[in-house]
Scaffold this motif. Structure first.
Motif, PDB file in Angstrom:
ATOM      1  N   PHE A   1       0.856  -1.180   0.000  1.00 29.53           N
ATOM      2  CA  PHE A   1       0.000   0.000   0.000  1.00 29.53           C
ATOM      3  C   PHE A   1       0.898   1.238   0.000  1.00 29.53           C
ATOM      4  O   PHE A   1       1.847   1.323   0.781  1.00 29.53           O
ATOM      5  N   HIS A   2       0.596   2.188  -0.873  1.00 25.11           N
ATOM      6  CA  HIS A   2       1.364   3.429  -0.978  1.00 25.11           C
ATOM      7  C   HIS A   2       0.472   4.576  -0.513  1.00 25.11           C
ATOM      8  O   HIS A   2      -0.634   4.750  -1.032  1.00 25.11           O
TER       9      HIS A   2
ATOM     10  N   ASP B   1      -7.874   2.289  -7.219  1.00 25.99           N
ATOM     11  CA  ASP B   1      -7.755   0.856  -7.467  1.00 25.99           C
ATOM     12  C   ASP B   1      -7.724   0.610  -8.976  1.00 25.99           C
ATOM     13  O   ASP B   1      -8.681   0.948  -9.690  1.00 25.99           O
TER      14      ASP B   1
ATOM     15  N   SER C   1      -0.386  -0.537  -8.796  1.00 27.77           N
ATOM     16  CA  SER C   1      -0.570   0.831  -8.299  1.00 27.77           C
ATOM     17  C   SER C   1       0.130   1.873  -9.168  1.00 27.77           C
ATOM     18  O   SER C   1      -0.269   3.048  -9.165  1.00 27.77           O
TER      19      SER C   1
ATOM     20  N   ILE D   1      -4.339   6.893  -1.344  1.00 25.62           N
ATOM     21  CA  ILE D   1      -3.809   5.539  -1.208  1.00 25.62           C
ATOM     22  C   ILE D   1      -3.917   4.823  -2.547  1.00 25.62           C
ATOM     23  O   ILE D   1      -4.978   4.809  -3.173  1.00 25.62           O
ATOM     24  N   THR D   2      -2.801   4.250  -2.987  1.00 28.18           N
ATOM     25  CA  THR D   2      -2.817   3.292  -4.087  1.00 28.18           C
ATOM     26  C   THR D   2      -2.281   1.981  -3.533  1.00 28.18           C
ATOM     27  O   THR D   2      -1.556   1.964  -2.534  1.00 28.18           O
ATOM     28  N   TYR D   3      -2.634   0.875  -4.169  1.00 24.33           N
ATOM     29  CA  TYR D   3      -2.146  -0.402  -3.657  1.00 24.33           C
ATOM     30  C   TYR D   3      -2.074  -1.421  -4.781  1.00 24.33           C
ATOM     31  O   TYR D   3      -2.675  -1.252  -5.842  1.00 24.33           O
ATOM     32  N   ASP D   4      -1.318  -2.482  -4.531  1.00 19.80           N
ATOM     33  CA  ASP D   4      -1.167  -3.579  -5.486  1.00 19.80           C
ATOM     34  C   ASP D   4      -2.011  -4.752  -5.007  1.00 19.80           C
ATOM     35  O   ASP D   4      -1.777  -5.276  -3.907  1.00 19.80           O
ATOM     36  N   ARG D   5      -2.978  -5.171  -5.829  1.00 15.90           N
ATOM     37  CA  ARG D   5      -3.711  -6.372  -5.471  1.00 15.90           C
ATOM     38  C   ARG D   5      -2.777  -7.582  -5.519  1.00 15.90           C
ATOM     39  O   ARG D   5      -1.711  -7.540  -6.142  1.00 15.90           O
TER      40      ARG D   5
ATOM     41  N   SER E   1       3.110  -6.814  -4.323  1.00 12.48           N
ATOM     42  CA  SER E   1       2.348  -7.707  -3.457  1.00 12.48           C
ATOM     43  C   SER E   1       2.615  -9.165  -3.802  1.00 12.48           C
ATOM     44  O   SER E   1       2.944  -9.504  -4.939  1.00 12.48           O
TER      45      SER E   1
ATOM     46  N   GLY F   1      -5.874  -3.790   4.613  1.00 15.12           N
ATOM     47  CA  GLY F   1      -4.951  -2.679   4.426  1.00 15.12           C
ATOM     48  C   GLY F   1      -5.475  -1.397   5.031  1.00 15.12           C
ATOM     49  O   GLY F   1      -4.744  -0.685   5.751  1.00 15.12           O
TER      50      GLY F   1
END
Length: 317
Positions: A80-81, A93, A100, A119-123, A129, A148
């Motif tokens: 998570f960024h 998303d 991300s 917030i950006t994140y990698d599934r 991830s 997260g």
């Protein structure tokens, strides 16, 4: 039937085509790019805290000023960024096969315009991830996002921005956790009305050649995700067709003019009609057409996407 094509600039998207699904027939009532209406403001939102361990790590694809948080959930780790701010927490998303880094160009402008926590994140299986073996499971993806946000201290006032396949995550997440949500911006998203038995079967059959090709090189994240999605695609989307978005959570639905079915007029019509049908289901939903855009709306029409996120965030703060 022809295989799904993408008008966007990245050639690997033809391989993740099966992940980019859509909507059923309905009467299109699209506004243009302006004139959208939004509901009354909600109470102030909370920003993310630094309750999870984090370290600032520069790297390709990461937004300037963001902090990397590695979150443990159900035996795997997720990246998570976070760019800290105030007011609502905006979660971006990305669609199928994207991580991300897809949002890198937008994060700086969005943070400057709203001052919000971004917030950006990698599934799982994408970006930084961990890979999770087996079929892609939307409920597991929902659990990852919830874990997260919880470990980052985000407990309310989330504005979820979801592109393409991430619309499925958004729908299940919002259904399960409406109390966390201030609103959503669904960017040419995969939405429940599309998935009649007939259209689900058509999409699965059309993409089988791409799945077979991906199985010859399953090492890339995009191919791996395509294979995982295909494994339970039909039953998962039959179930998705019956999922309802909570009426309490407002949503802006941005639909592309060309859709992911560019060159397939009937399927493109169903995609656009589905977006319209979803938007008509509650008075706090707004339909916006991204004129001239391919399915890759955040790249083709970034100013429009920014505008609609800003509207939603300001309306809820």
């Amino acid at each position: 039937m022809a295989r799904l094509r993408f008008s966007g600039p990245r050639t690997h998207r033809t391989l993740s085509a099966i992940a980019l699904l859509a909507v059923t027939t309905g009467v299109v009532t699209a506004c243009g790019d302006e004139g959208s209406t939004h509901p009354d403001p909600a109470p102030p939102a909370a920003s993310a805290s630094a309750s999870a361990s984090a370290a600032s790590i520069p790297g390709a694809g990461r937004s300037a000023g963001s902090t990397l948080h590695m979150i443990d959930n159900d035996g795997h780790r997720l990246a998570f960024h976070v760019v800290d701010g105030h007011g609502p927490t905006i979660v971006l998303d990305a669609g199928g096969g994207e991580d991300s880094s897809y949002w890198t160009d937008m994060v700086r402008e969005l943070h400057a315009a709203t001052g919000a926590t971004i917030i950006t994140y990698d599934r799982a299986g994408l970006g930084e991830s961990d890979v999770v073996p087996g079929p892609w499971d939307v409920e597991s993806a929902v659990g990852d996002l919830r874990a997260g946000l919880e470990k980052l201290g985000v407990t309310k006032d989330v504005v979820l921005v979801s592109h393409s396949q991430a619309g499925e995550v958004a729908t299940y997440f919002t259904k399960e956790y409406p109390e966390l949500m201030s609103g959503a911006v669904l960017v040419d998203a995969s939405l429940p009305p599309l998935y009649t038995d007939e259209e689900t079967a058509r999409i699965a059959a059309a993409n089988q050649p791409a799945v077979d090709a991906a199985k010859k090189d399953p090492s890339t994240p995009q191919n791996r995700q395509l294979i995982a999605t295909a494994e339970n695609y039909v039953p998962m989307h039959k179930a998705y067709h019956g999922v309802s978005w909570p009426d309490s959570v407002p949503a802006t639905v941005i639909v592309s003019e060309k859709t992911p079915f560019d060159g397939m007029p009937e399927d493109a019509r169903l995609w656009r009609d589905a977006a319209a049908s979803f938007a008509q289901q509650a008075p706090n939903r707004t339909l916006v057409t991204a004129k001239g855009s391919s399915h890759d709306v955040p790249k083709d029409r970034p100013a429009l996407v920014l505008q609609e996120i800003e509207k939603m965030a300001s309306a809820r703060s």
